[in-house]
Scaffold this motif. Structure first.
Motif, PDB file in Angstrom:
ATOM      1  N   HIS A 195       4.964 -20.073   9.601  1.00 60.79           N
ATOM      2  CA  HIS A 195       4.771 -19.543  10.962  1.00 60.79           C
ATOM      3  C   HIS A 195       3.284 -19.331  11.270  1.00 60.79           C
ATOM      4  CE1 HIS A 195       7.385 -17.452  14.179  1.00 60.79           C
ATOM      5  NE2 HIS A 195       6.266 -17.877  14.726  1.00 60.79           N
ATOM      6  N   VAL A 196       2.507 -20.394  11.093  1.00 63.29           N
ATOM      7  CA  VAL A 196       1.056 -20.293  11.266  1.00 63.29           C
ATOM      8  C   VAL A 196       0.517 -21.177  12.387  1.00 63.29           C
ATOM      9  CG1 VAL A 196       0.681 -19.677   8.848  1.00 63.29           C
ATOM     10  CG2 VAL A 196       0.616 -22.090   9.523  1.00 63.29           C
ATOM     11  N   ALA A 197       1.384 -21.868  13.110  1.00 62.23           N
ATOM     12  CA  ALA A 197       0.905 -22.815  14.123  1.00 62.23           C
ATOM     13  C   ALA A 197       0.006 -22.146  15.161  1.00 62.23           C
ATOM     14  CB  ALA A 197       2.083 -23.491  14.811  1.00 62.23           C
ATOM     15  N   PHE A 198       0.268 -20.892  15.476  1.00 60.58           N
ATOM     16  CA  PHE A 198      -0.503 -20.160  16.486  1.00 60.58           C
ATOM     17  C   PHE A 198      -1.840 -19.665  15.967  1.00 60.58           C
ATOM     18  CE2 PHE A 198       1.012 -16.769  13.894  1.00 60.58           C
ATOM     19  CZ  PHE A 198       0.121 -15.714  14.076  1.00 60.58           C
ATOM     20  N   HIS A 199      -2.083 -19.765  14.658  1.00 58.07           N
ATOM     21  CA  HIS A 199      -3.089 -18.953  13.980  1.00 58.07           C
ATOM     22  C   HIS A 199      -4.508 -19.511  14.119  1.00 58.07           C
ATOM     23  CE1 HIS A 199      -4.455 -16.507  10.356  1.00 58.07           C
ATOM     24  NE2 HIS A 199      -3.873 -15.640  11.155  1.00 58.07           N
ATOM     25  N   THR A 200      -5.143 -19.207  15.248  1.00 58.49           N
ATOM     26  CA  THR A 200      -6.556 -19.525  15.457  1.00 58.49           C
ATOM     27  C   THR A 200      -7.265 -18.251  15.905  1.00 58.49           C
ATOM     28  OG1 THR A 200      -6.326 -20.083  17.817  1.00 58.49           O
ATOM     29  CG2 THR A 200      -5.953 -21.874  16.213  1.00 58.49           C
ATOM     30  N   HIS A 201      -8.578 -18.241  15.823  1.00 55.38           N
ATOM     31  CA  HIS A 201      -9.345 -17.062  16.245  1.00 55.38           C
ATOM     32  C   HIS A 201      -9.105 -16.757  17.722  1.00 55.38           C
ATOM     33  CE1 HIS A 201     -11.481 -16.562  12.491  1.00 55.38           C
ATOM     34  NE2 HIS A 201     -11.836 -17.840  12.489  1.00 55.38           N
ATOM     35  N   THR A 202      -9.066 -17.804  18.527  1.00 55.03           N
ATOM     36  CA  THR A 202      -8.843 -17.615  19.967  1.00 55.03           C
ATOM     37  C   THR A 202      -7.481 -16.994  20.236  1.00 55.03           C
ATOM     38  OG1 THR A 202     -10.266 -19.489  20.525  1.00 55.03           O
ATOM     39  CG2 THR A 202      -8.672 -18.801  22.196  1.00 55.03           C
ATOM     40  N   ALA A 203      -6.447 -17.528  19.585  1.00 54.39           N
ATOM     41  CA  ALA A 203      -5.097 -17.021  19.801  1.00 54.39           C
ATOM     42  C   ALA A 203      -4.969 -15.568  19.341  1.00 54.39           C
ATOM     43  CB  ALA A 203      -4.090 -17.891  19.062  1.00 54.39           C
ATOM     44  N   LEU A 204      -5.542 -15.261  18.184  1.00 53.11           N
ATOM     45  CA  LEU A 204      -5.453 -13.889  17.666  1.00 53.11           C
ATOM     46  C   LEU A 204      -6.089 -12.891  18.631  1.00 53.11           C
ATOM     47  CD1 LEU A 204      -6.214 -14.295  13.861  1.00 53.11           C
ATOM     48  CD2 LEU A 204      -4.074 -13.543  14.893  1.00 53.11           C
ATOM     49  N   GLU A 205      -7.275 -13.231  19.119  1.00 51.10           N
ATOM     50  CA  GLU A 205      -7.948 -12.317  20.042  1.00 51.10           C
ATOM     51  C   GLU A 205      -7.148 -12.140  21.320  1.00 51.10           C
ATOM     52  OE1 GLU A 205     -11.895 -12.747  22.568  1.00 51.10           O
ATOM     53  OE2 GLU A 205     -12.324 -12.031  20.537  1.00 51.10           O
ATOM     54  N   ASN A 206      -6.601 -13.228  21.844  1.00 47.20           N
ATOM     55  CA  ASN A 206      -5.814 -13.128  23.075  1.00 47.20           C
ATOM     56  C   ASN A 206      -4.533 -12.327  22.865  1.00 47.20           C
ATOM     57  OD1 ASN A 206      -7.659 -14.595  24.560  1.00 47.20           O
ATOM     58  ND2 ASN A 206      -6.608 -16.547  24.284  1.00 47.20           N
ATOM     59  N   LEU A 207      -3.860 -12.538  21.743  1.00 43.70           N
ATOM     60  CA  LEU A 207      -2.624 -11.808  21.463  1.00 43.70           C
ATOM     61  C   LEU A 207      -2.874 -10.301  21.408  1.00 43.70           C
ATOM     62  CD1 LEU A 207      -1.111 -14.185  18.769  1.00 43.70           C
ATOM     63  CD2 LEU A 207       0.069 -13.481  20.860  1.00 43.70           C
ATOM     64  N   VAL A 208      -3.930  -9.916  20.717  1.00 42.71           N
ATOM     65  CA  VAL A 208      -4.247  -8.492  20.587  1.00 42.71           C
ATOM     66  C   VAL A 208      -4.713  -7.910  21.917  1.00 42.71           C
ATOM     67  CG1 VAL A 208      -5.863  -6.853  19.549  1.00 42.71           C
ATOM     68  CG2 VAL A 208      -4.733  -8.574  18.118  1.00 42.71           C
ATOM     69  N   HIS A 209      -5.682  -8.552  22.547  1.00 45.24           N
ATOM     70  CA  HIS A 209      -6.278  -8.007  23.770  1.00 45.24           C
ATOM     71  C   HIS A 209      -5.281  -7.957  24.919  1.00 45.24           C
ATOM     72  CE1 HIS A 209     -10.844  -8.272  22.864  1.00 45.24           C
ATOM     73  NE2 HIS A 209     -10.165  -8.174  21.728  1.00 45.24           N
ATOM     74  N   ILE A 210      -4.532  -9.041  25.108  1.00 44.87           N
ATOM     75  CA  ILE A 210      -3.616  -9.094  26.250  1.00 44.87           C
ATOM     76  C   ILE A 210      -2.468  -8.102  26.075  1.00 44.87           C
ATOM     77  CG2 ILE A 210      -1.995 -10.556  27.534  1.00 44.87           C
ATOM     78  CD1 ILE A 210      -3.868 -12.932  26.892  1.00 44.87           C
ATOM     79  N   ALA A 211      -1.973  -7.953  24.837  1.00 39.83           N
ATOM     80  CA  ALA A 211      -0.874  -7.008  24.598  1.00 39.83           C
ATOM     81  C   ALA A 211      -1.311  -5.573  24.871  1.00 39.83           C
ATOM     82  CB  ALA A 211      -0.373  -7.143  23.159  1.00 39.83           C
ATOM     83  N   ILE A 212      -2.426  -5.167  24.275  1.00 39.91           N
ATOM     84  CA  ILE A 212      -2.889  -3.784  24.462  1.00 39.91           C
ATOM     85  C   ILE A 212      -3.263  -3.542  25.920  1.00 39.91           C
ATOM     86  CG2 ILE A 212      -4.538  -2.018  23.747  1.00 39.91           C
ATOM     87  CD1 ILE A 212      -4.876  -3.523  21.107  1.00 39.91           C
ATOM     88  N   ASP A 213      -3.931  -4.527  26.509  1.00 37.83           N
ATOM     89  CA  ASP A 213      -4.384  -4.333  27.885  1.00 37.83           C
ATOM     90  C   ASP A 213      -3.211  -4.317  28.866  1.00 37.83           C
ATOM     91  OD1 ASP A 213      -7.030  -3.910  29.073  1.00 37.83           O
ATOM     92  OD2 ASP A 213      -6.444  -5.562  30.398  1.00 37.83           O
ATOM     93  N   GLY A 214      -2.137  -5.045  28.528  1.00 37.40           N
ATOM     94  CA  GLY A 214      -0.948  -4.996  29.373  1.00 37.40           C
ATOM     95  C   GLY A 214      -0.382  -3.590  29.427  1.00 37.40           C
TER      96      GLY A 214
END
Length: 335
Positions: free
Chosen positions: A298-317
């Protein structure tokens, strides 16, 4: 504002820290553990939002405690939400937000790269090299992608990007989606059914959510429609594929190979160091050992860009919902 975050991984630390730096008004208590009956004790009165990314089932008692301590928003650091009890969140009046788009490029690049790896027989070539066999022979004579048909099931953001990568490489790209997209037609031609797509495709890439309708979409009957040279790519959800039927189809040479990034019962193993000798799931072991399966955890999503977006967008939502703003990523549970 005071939030609590579970399942914090080492690879997320930089993204979490950068969000905290941008929003010092938020107190964010961070825990690396999953949310379980034991760790739910971390939730105290005063928290307004909970941020998670969890495959392991969250206990019902934990959801009810969220309501008791005053949590108003449940924010998932993921696009998928089939692992969360949305009905219970609705009953409790807790709003839900997720990250439906964090980087379509991450998953599409992974799907494309691994499909091409198998398509050009790199796995077979490497096996030969490891035994000192450097001969040119029929078993490693591959077909160029421009001679192949690629089927995309699910033509949302990720599916469209995957289609574009294959189209730009010269493949004939076809697609199926219950909600066809005009935008996707720049990169593919729609067919009328999954069966029609399977019958025509040399490579199939899955990009649909886990729903009741899609459960074991690829089963014994559907594999019987496939070409013998089919490469199946699943970077979406494990439950889309009946794994036993897939392995049988490979063993019977009904299809050629598979790229599997998501396994239906992966919960006990994902993002953990596991002693392979202690794995008791016979189907999973069979998947791991199969020489025609390119498995990844389950690593297909695993890039620096994706990680930052997942964290930032979730918390900011969560932050924006609490401020009374309209949040595009919120899933309206009361509709």
């Amino acid at each position: 504002m005071k939030f609590i975050l579970f399942n914090a991984r080492e690879d997320e630390k930089a993204a979490i820290a950068s969000y905290q730096k941008e929003h010092p008004e938020i107190t964010l208590d961070i825990y690396s553990e999953d949310l379980t009956e034991e760790t739910m004790a971390y939730m105290k009165k005063g928290y307004e939002a909970i941020i998670v990314t969890q495959v392991v089932e969250i206990p019902e008692a934990a959801y009810r405690l969220m309501k008791e301590v005053g949590i108003k928003v449940f924010a998932a650091r993921s696009a998928g939400f089939d692992m969360y009890n949305l009905q219970l969140l609705k009953e409790l009046g807790i709003r839900f937000t997720r990250v439906p788009v964090y980087s379509p490029f991450a998953i599409s690049e992974f799907a494309f790269t691994n499909a091409m790896y198998l398509s050009r027989d790199v796995d077979l070539i490497q096996n030969n090299v490891e035994t000192g066999d450097f001969r040119l022979k029929e078993s490693i004579t591959s077909t160029e992608i421009r001679k192949k048909t690629v089927g995309i099931i699910g033509t949302g953001n990720i599916g469209r990007q995957t289609a574009q990568l294959f189209k730009n490489s010269g493949a004939n790209v076809i697609g199926y989606d219950i909600y066809p997209s005009k935008v996707a037609e720049d990169f593919l031609t729609y067919v009328s059914s999954v069966e029609e797509l399977v019958e025509q495709s040399d490579i199939i890439s899955l990009h649909v959510p886990a729903t009741k309708e899609n459960y074991h979409l690829f089963n014994k009957e559907l594999f019987e429609h496939a070409k013998k040279n089919l490469i199946l790519v699943n970077t979406a959800r494990g439950s889309l594929v009946d794994t036993t039927a897939l392995l049988d189809a490979l063993d019977n040479q009904q299809i050629r190979a598979a790229v599997i990034d998501t396994y239906e019962f992966e919960g006990p193993y994902i993002n953990k160091k596991v002693d392979l000798e202690e794995i008791t799931d016979e189907v999973f072991l069979r998947l791991l050992k199969h020489d025609r399966v390119l498995y990844s955890p389950h690593v297909a999503f695993h890039t620096h860009t994706a990680l930052e977006n997942l964290v930032h967008i979730a918390i900011d939502g969560a932050r924006r919902i609490l401020l009374g703003e309209e949040v595009e990523e919120e899933l309206k549970l009361d509709e």
